[in-house]
Design an enzyme around this catalytic site. Structure first.
Site, mmCIF file in Angstrom:
data_model
loop_
_atom_site.group_PDB
_atom_site.id
_atom_site.type_symbol
_atom_site.label_atom_id
_atom_site.label_comp_id
_atom_site.label_asym_id
_atom_site.label_seq_id
_atom_site.Cartn_x
_atom_site.Cartn_y
_atom_site.Cartn_z
ATOM 1 N N SER A 1 -4.175 5.442 5.850
ATOM 2 C CA SER A 1 -3.981 3.991 5.882
ATOM 3 C C SER A 1 -3.873 3.397 4.481
ATOM 4 C CB SER A 1 -5.139 3.306 6.604
ATOM 5 O OG SER A 1 -5.311 3.862 7.873
ATOM 6 N N ASP B 1 -7.295 -5.884 14.169
ATOM 7 C CA ASP B 1 -8.635 -5.299 14.047
ATOM 8 C C ASP B 1 -9.728 -6.366 14.050
ATOM 9 O OD1 ASP B 1 -8.017 -2.657 14.180
ATOM 10 O OD2 ASP B 1 -7.983 -2.324 12.018
ATOM 11 N N HIS C 1 -5.593 -3.481 3.155
ATOM 12 C CA HIS C 1 -5.964 -4.215 4.372
ATOM 13 C C HIS C 1 -6.815 -5.444 4.062
ATOM 14 C CE1 HIS C 1 -4.560 -0.341 5.698
ATOM 15 N NE2 HIS C 1 -4.542 -0.717 6.948
ATOM 16 N N ARG D 1 -2.152 -5.117 4.469
ATOM 17 C CA ARG D 1 -1.630 -4.088 5.368
ATOM 18 C C ARG D 1 -0.128 -4.228 5.628
ATOM 19 N NH1 ARG D 1 -0.327 -3.432 10.745
ATOM 20 N NH2 ARG D 1 -0.794 -5.611 11.167
ATOM 21 N N GLU E 1 -19.031 4.757 1.459
ATOM 22 C CA GLU E 1 -18.434 3.983 0.376
ATOM 23 C C GLU E 1 -19.376 3.842 -0.817
ATOM 24 O OE1 GLU E 1 -18.695 3.093 3.539
ATOM 25 O OE2 GLU E 1 -16.628 3.316 4.247
ATOM 26 N N PHE F 1 -14.685 -2.950 3.145
ATOM 27 C CA PHE F 1 -15.693 -1.951 2.795
ATOM 28 C C PHE F 1 -15.813 -1.812 1.277
ATOM 29 C CE2 PHE F 1 -13.647 -0.314 6.821
ATOM 30 C CZ PHE F 1 -14.513 -1.012 7.644
ATOM 31 N N ARG G 1 0.827 -1.214 0.000
ATOM 32 C CA ARG G 1 0.000 0.000 0.000
ATOM 33 C C ARG G 1 0.859 1.262 0.000
ATOM 34 N NH1 ARG G 1 -1.227 1.210 5.902
ATOM 35 N NH2 ARG G 1 0.082 -0.294 6.965
#
Ligand SMILES: Cc1ncc(C[n+]2csc(CCOP(=O)(O)OP(=O)(O)O)c2C)c(N)n1
Lengths: 277, 311
Positions: B34, B114, B106, B164, B55, B80, B7
């Site tokens: 992020s 998480d 992620h 991630r 979103e 998402f 990322r």
């Protein structure tokens, strides 16, 4: 470049054209044997005003970059949009009778890849305003002056995405968007106040940062004045809450949820067409 | 081995694309520090749109920008980007074929602490189901940069899934990425391991230890999940006679299902699968979770032996 609408119809011409679009709606849906007459009829005057008086568009060049955009978010009202596009010259009027038939370019709900002049695919309610925001942001990036119009149903405003979009259009200060709500008071099963109350609707949009105009959505003078007013608003988007009658113009369809998504029988169609002469 | 977070490279690649092409625009849903789109936001504030936690709206806006000639990159977490707005993606991007690039970060259980709500392990099934989408899971940072550049230059909707954590760099800088082309990372005649994303490096580790036991694995990086490189699968089946598929995804609908569909039709051979099966994971360190849920070189090695036994 076109500075104005190529038709620029008078009030009488607009009224006659709206009646013609309504007749198309009845004929098309009857021939298809299915479709949504109620919400097509309620939106006929608004759509007539846009295509035949207000919007800068060119049926000979549907992809013309500077055209004003019209996005039908309540995609089930496709028949009235198709009628307006055909009468404008995007495709032959004869095509209208192919609505919903196999291999027709006129799908049950709008498809941007199949119909000349259709800006966006729809059918799942709640999405059109977001798309309009993207189109309006692109106009700003490209310093273009085209305007983006989007037509929403009032029942459609139950969808959460409408309010996500309402927040963001105001946040992005998109004064090049005019949303119009076809406030016919009825959704699929019943009156909106019984299914999911929207009131106070005007205050909701105001609270979301929009300039709100309320009109009678069947009075061309009021429609045109409201569309003009919307163009003068700076730094925020404008929404016109157009009070309309579902099924407008056909006595036995008016204010009847039953004609939301039901085709008239041939006998009913005949009566309807007589009333719309 | 050098490591890098894909990322991070994605964020930097966006900036260089942005410099080359004024039509590149970027959308995010309140996650730019992020997803790393914040680099682009800093350099091109006019072309960056934070849509907030919305979103569905973001995908619609991206469609509108694409319909008006822009090349939108829309980023958020993979959970998402897939589950929260599937209807919007289906109608506004798949059915219209609009030129939107969804780069989701992620992805997978390697997101770690998480926990289950944040672990996208059904995203590949969802996106692979959508006609017209190109679905890519890069295996390292180098492949990420290359895939993002190719996506920007190729018309149509894309879903690119990134993770991630930092992961090993397995490609040289000069690596050329081609959509829909699997890359043979190691030659072998006994079995083929077809892997994607973080499982490619693990497949290479497994093949090294298996080589010491006299088992020669072909290792294939299938970074494009859709369209699938069917030729690579057919030649793996016919030349090595057994296939193991390794992915950071549920059992259904991901790379394993897709490879099995091709192989069963064209050239049926014994197959084994290393994936998350039918269960959601829990919170924990990335490395702990991969261990706990069997996304390891050891599990791949076990699956290889099983597949070979069944030949
Ligand atoms: C997301 C979604 N849910 C449900 C439907 C089914 N549906 C089609 S029209 C309609 C009612 C729409 O009411 P409104 O927006 O007021 O439209 P109008 O009365 O103007 O026709 C429903 C529920 C749909 N098309 N999309």
């Amino acid at each position: 470049m076109l500075q104005a609408n190529i038709f620029n119809y008078s009030l009488t011409d607009l009224e006659e054209t709206a009646r013609k679009l309504r007749r198309h709606v009845i004929t098309m849906i009857t021939a298809a044997g299915s479709g949504h007459p109620g919400g097509s009829l309620s939106a006929a005057d608004i759509i007539t005003a846009l295509y035949f008086k207000v919007m800068r568009h060119n049926p000979k060049d549907p992809q013309w970059q500077d055209r004003d955009r019209f996005i039908l978010s309540k995609g089930h009202a496709a028949p009235v949009l198709y009628a307006a596009l055909a009468e404008s010259g995007y495709f032959p009027v004869e095509e209208l009778k192919t609505l919903r038939k196999l291999d027709s370019c006129l799908q049950g709900h709008t498809d941007r890849n199949l119909t000349p002049g259709v800006e966006m695919s729809a059918g799942s309610l709640g999405m059109g305003l977001s798309f309009a925001i993207g189109v309006a942001l692109a106009a700003r990036l490209d310093t273009k002056t085209y305007r983006t119009y989007v037509l929403l149903g009032d029942g459609e405003c139950d969808e959460g995405q409408i309010w996500e979009a309402a927040l963001s259009a105001a946040h992005f200060k998109l004064d090049n968007i005019t949303a119009i709500i076809d406030r016919n008071g009825i959704q699929l099963t019943d009156w909106t106040r019984n299914v999911m109350n929207l009131e106070p609707l005007s205050q909701k949009w105001q609270a979301f940062g929009w300039h709100v105009i309320e009109i009678d959505g069947h009075d061309f003078r009021q429609i045109l004045t409201a569309l003009e007013e919307a163009m003068t608003i700076k730094t925020r988007p404008a929404v016109i809450i157009a009070h309309t009658t579902k099924g407008k113009g056909v006595s036995f369809m008016e204010n009847k949820a039953a004609f939301h998504g039901k085709a008239p029988t041939p006998e009913e169609a005949e009566r309807a067409l007589k009333e719309l002469e | 081995m050098n490591e890098a977070a894909p990322r991070e490279i994605y964020g930097k690649t966006l900036v260089s694309l942005g410099r080359q092409n004024p039509d590149i625009v970027v959308l995010d849903a309140d996650l730019s520090p992020s997803t790393m789109t914040h680099y682009f936001a800093r350099e091109f504030p006019q072309r960056f749109f934070d849509c907030g936690l919305a979103e569905q709206n973001m995908m619609g806006i991206a469609a509108g920008l694409a319909a008006s000639g822009k090349i939108p990159f829309a980023s958020t977490f993979a959970v998402f980007a897939s589950c929260r707005c599937f209807d919007q993606v289906r109608i506004c991007l798949s059915q219209t074929k609009l030129n939107v690039k969804i780069v989701a970060t992620h992805g997978g259980i390697s997101v770690g602490e998480d926990g289950t709500s944040h672990q996208a392990i059904e995203d590949l099934a969802l996106y692979c189901a959508l006609p017209g989408f190109t679905v890519i899971v890069p295996a390292d940072a180098v492949e990420t940069a290359a895939a993002v550049k190719v996506a920007a230059a190729t018309y149509g909707p894309f879903y690119i899934r990134l993770g991630r954590p930092k992961i090993p760099i397995i490609y040289p800088e000069s690596y050329p990425f081609t959509i829909g082309k699997a890359v043979t990372m190691r030659r072998g005649k006994d079995v083929t391991i077809i892997a994607t994303g973080i499982m490619v490096a693990k497949a290479l580790e497994a093949s090294n230890s298996l080589a010491k036991q006299g088992i020669e694995c072909r290792v294939v990086n299938m970074s494009t999940i859709k369209p699938l490189d069917e030729e690579a699968i057919i030649s793996a089946a016919s030349e090595t006679g057994a296939i193991v598929v390794a992915e950071e995804h549920l059992a259904q609908g991901g790379l394993g299902s897709r490879v099995a569909m091709t192989s069963s039709k064209e050239r049926p051979v014994p197959m084994e699968f290393v994936n998350l099966g039918e269960r959601y994971a829990v919170s924990g360190k990335s490395s702990e979770l991969l261990q706990r849920y069997g996304l390891t070189d050891r599990e791949i090695a076990k699956a290889v032996k099983k597949a070979i036994e069944r030949k």
